[in-house]
Design a protein around this motif. Structure first.
Motif, PDB file in Angstrom:
ATOM      1  N   TYR A 146     -73.692 -19.203 -58.993  1.00  0.00           N
ATOM      2  CA  TYR A 146     -73.806 -19.010 -60.472  1.00  0.00           C
ATOM      3  C   TYR A 146     -74.576 -17.954 -60.868  1.00  0.00           C
ATOM      4  CZ  TYR A 146     -74.895 -19.989 -65.264  1.00  0.00           C
ATOM      5  OH  TYR A 146     -75.055 -20.237 -66.691  1.00  0.00           O
ATOM      6  N   LEU A 150     -76.555 -27.517 -50.650  1.00  0.00           N
ATOM      7  CA  LEU A 150     -75.208 -26.991 -51.298  1.00  0.00           C
ATOM      8  C   LEU A 150     -75.676 -26.688 -52.839  1.00  0.00           C
ATOM      9  CD1 LEU A 150     -72.508 -29.473 -50.342  1.00  0.00           C
ATOM     10  CD2 LEU A 150     -72.555 -27.191 -49.895  1.00  0.00           C
ATOM     11  N   LEU A 151     -76.627 -27.402 -53.518  1.00  0.00           N
ATOM     12  CA  LEU A 151     -76.889 -27.107 -54.847  1.00  0.00           C
ATOM     13  C   LEU A 151     -77.528 -25.863 -54.880  1.00  0.00           C
ATOM     14  CD1 LEU A 151     -78.373 -30.431 -56.093  1.00  0.00           C
ATOM     15  CD2 LEU A 151     -76.185 -29.284 -57.064  1.00  0.00           C
ATOM     16  N   ILE A 152     -78.343 -25.443 -53.778  1.00  0.00           N
ATOM     17  CA  ILE A 152     -79.132 -24.188 -53.804  1.00  0.00           C
ATOM     18  C   ILE A 152     -78.044 -22.989 -53.845  1.00  0.00           C
ATOM     19  CG2 ILE A 152     -80.446 -22.545 -52.339  1.00  0.00           C
ATOM     20  CD1 ILE A 152     -81.927 -25.259 -51.607  1.00  0.00           C
ATOM     21  N   THR A 153     -76.998 -23.218 -52.703  1.00  0.00           N
ATOM     22  CA  THR A 153     -75.764 -22.162 -52.847  1.00  0.00           C
ATOM     23  C   THR A 153     -75.095 -21.997 -53.964  1.00  0.00           C
ATOM     24  OG1 THR A 153     -75.722 -23.012 -50.294  1.00  0.00           O
ATOM     25  CG2 THR A 153     -73.934 -21.407 -51.349  1.00  0.00           C
ATOM     26  N   MET A 154     -74.878 -22.979 -54.521  1.00  0.00           N
ATOM     27  CA  MET A 154     -74.275 -23.079 -55.867  1.00  0.00           C
ATOM     28  C   MET A 154     -74.856 -22.466 -56.873  1.00  0.00           C
ATOM     29  SD  MET A 154     -71.942 -26.483 -55.872  1.00  0.00           S
ATOM     30  CE  MET A 154     -73.152 -27.381 -57.004  1.00  0.00           C
ATOM     31  N   ALA A 155     -76.064 -22.814 -57.029  1.00  0.00           N
ATOM     32  CA  ALA A 155     -77.133 -22.026 -58.110  1.00  0.00           C
ATOM     33  C   ALA A 155     -77.118 -20.459 -57.679  1.00  0.00           C
ATOM     34  CB  ALA A 155     -78.609 -22.701 -57.885  1.00  0.00           C
ATOM     35  N   VAL A 211     -77.076 -31.985 -49.450  1.00  0.00           N
ATOM     36  CA  VAL A 211     -76.507 -31.819 -50.914  1.00  0.00           C
ATOM     37  C   VAL A 211     -77.429 -30.764 -51.682  1.00  0.00           C
ATOM     38  CG1 VAL A 211     -76.657 -33.185 -53.295  1.00  0.00           C
ATOM     39  CG2 VAL A 211     -75.472 -34.210 -51.266  1.00  0.00           C
ATOM     40  N   LEU A 212     -78.742 -30.900 -51.319  1.00  0.00           N
ATOM     41  CA  LEU A 212     -79.794 -29.950 -51.769  1.00  0.00           C
ATOM     42  C   LEU A 212     -79.316 -28.397 -51.218  1.00  0.00           C
ATOM     43  CD1 LEU A 212     -82.404 -29.535 -53.171  1.00  0.00           C
ATOM     44  CD2 LEU A 212     -83.513 -29.573 -51.134  1.00  0.00           C
ATOM     45  N   THR A 222     -80.488 -33.864 -47.736  1.00  0.00           N
ATOM     46  CA  THR A 222     -80.578 -32.390 -47.476  1.00  0.00           C
ATOM     47  C   THR A 222     -79.373 -31.471 -47.394  1.00  0.00           C
ATOM     48  OG1 THR A 222     -82.381 -32.988 -45.955  1.00  0.00           O
ATOM     49  CG2 THR A 222     -81.683 -30.675 -45.851  1.00  0.00           C
TER      50      THR A 222
END
Length: 74
Positions: A39, A31-36, A28-29, A26
């Protein structure tokens, strides 16, 4: 009052490892949403409004915080 020593005990060892794995997944997910979102805001500013990006990031962080808080309470 006496306690029954023959009563089955809860075995949280397996559940604790599963909870930890779900918690890390959760995070990691989140963090990926935030990075997307970052971007999209940096590379394609015409696709998103600043408030939309802020709402997406805040929603992801709130969800991650809720899962972490729930996992720590157990």
């Amino acid at each position: 009052m006496t306690t029954d020593t023959d009563a089955p005990r809860r075995q949280d060892g397996d559940h604790r490892e599963l909870r930890l794995a779900v918690l890390l997944l959760t995070l990691v997910l989140g963090l990926l949403i935030t990075m997307a979102a970052i971007y999209l805001a940096r590379e394609h500013p015409a696709l998103v409004e600043p408030l939309g990006v802020g709402a997406a990031v805040m929603s992801a962080l709130a969800a991650v915080t809720g899962v972490v808080a729930r996992a720590l309470r157990r």
